[in-house]
Write a protein that holds these residues in place. Structure first.
Motif: not given
Length: 305
Positions: A53, A56-57, A93-94, A97
């Motif tokens: 988490t 990814v953030s 990010y894409d 994630s």
């Protein structure tokens, strides 16, 4: 009494090419430790979830981050993500994630058996994420994890010399940010993409490496590319702390023939998915061109100030 595990574990590094709608999210390889951590209380699993988490953030704001989740040395997890240097934050990010679900799918663990894989790495075309339990004994930063070599030989008698010059430009570029000649390029901050005549080259280091160490890692990567791929007209070499790639383009797409570093290791697990050769070849060439174009755009943007 604090107990720190020192794991001596073999890794499975397997090729796994998937052509998706987004080239950055194509799966290049996975590396899974062959030992699982008993986790009857679920503490390790929760630390791993929190780690994913957080990584990814942070990928929405940065192209690199290193995070530790948990305070107990026996269950703490250390993780890193890195995006290719030419990606924008949204693209980074894409890409990142997508990896947490892939880790579970490709490496297993975290299921009903209350066991979790102690270390794993998933490499996509545009990013990678790796984690290991605290105390996991890492290999050398220049240990080769995976390689892809293209078609042997080139009709250009000057190919080897051009490739050598391009390699030298990249080794210097990741340290100094100098631009590539004969077509330009962009570098610095541990990333370089450029070309010399008809040879496109790219190098990138993990964000934790300083300029000097980065240059040495990339240099070692290119040396391995030469020894592993010989006179192949294209190649990609992934080391623990950096990766390099090159491609010779003469107007006709090069044929890429995936060759896994896992050929040097005997293993019982074989999960290999190969896309149609021609599609992969075309995708590889397009990615090289897109990386170069993106790097040149960024350089132009900074030059305007």
């Amino acid at each position: 009494m604090k107990l720190i595990y020192q794991f001596f574990i073999f890794w499975f590094f397997l090729p796994f090419f998937v052509i998706s709608g987004d080239d950055n999210e194509n799966l290049i390889f996975k590396g899974c430790a062959n030992q699982k951590f008993p986790d009857p209380t679920g503490v390790f699993s929760q630390n791993l979830k929190n780690l994913f988490t957080s990584l990814v953030s942070q990928s929405a704001q940065s192209s690199f981050a290193s995070v530790t989740s948990g305070t107990d040395n026996t269950t703490a997890v250390i993780g890193v993500f890195q995006c290719r240097g030419d990606l924008h934050n949204a693209e980074c990010y894409d890409c990142v994630s997508k990896i947490p679900k892939l880790v579970s799918k490709l490496c297993g663990g975290g299921g009903d058996d209350d066991n979790v894989v102690v270390a794993a790495r998933v490499q996509l075309a545009g990013c990678y994420l790796r984690y290991e339990i605290s105390g996991f004994r890492q290999t050398s930063g220049t240990e080769m994890l995976f390689r892809i070599c293209g078609k042997k030989g080139s009709n250009d008698p000057g190919f080897v010399g051009k490739r050598e010059t391009a390699f030298g430009m990249a080794e210097n570029g990741v340290k100094t940010g100098s631009s590539g000649g004969g077509g330009g390029g962009g570098g610095g901050g541990g990333f370089y993409a450029g070309q010399y005549e008809s040879v496109y080259v790219l190098g990138q280091c993990e964000g934790s490496l300083g300029n000097s160490d980065c240059g040495e890692c990339v240099k070692d990567g290119f040396e391995k590319a030469k020894s592993e791929c010989g006179d192949s007209n294209s190649g990609q070499v992934y080391l623990l702390k950096c990766f390099v790639s090159y491609s010779y383009y003469s107007g006709v797409p090069n044929n890429i023939e995936p060759i896994s570093g896992g050929e040097k290791r005997q293993h019982t697990e074989r999960t290999i998915a190969l896309a149609v050769g021609g599609v992969f070849v075309l995708g590889f060439v397009i990615v090289c061109l897109l990386v170069l174009r993106s790097a040149m755009k960024k350089k132009s943007k900074y030059d305007a100030y």
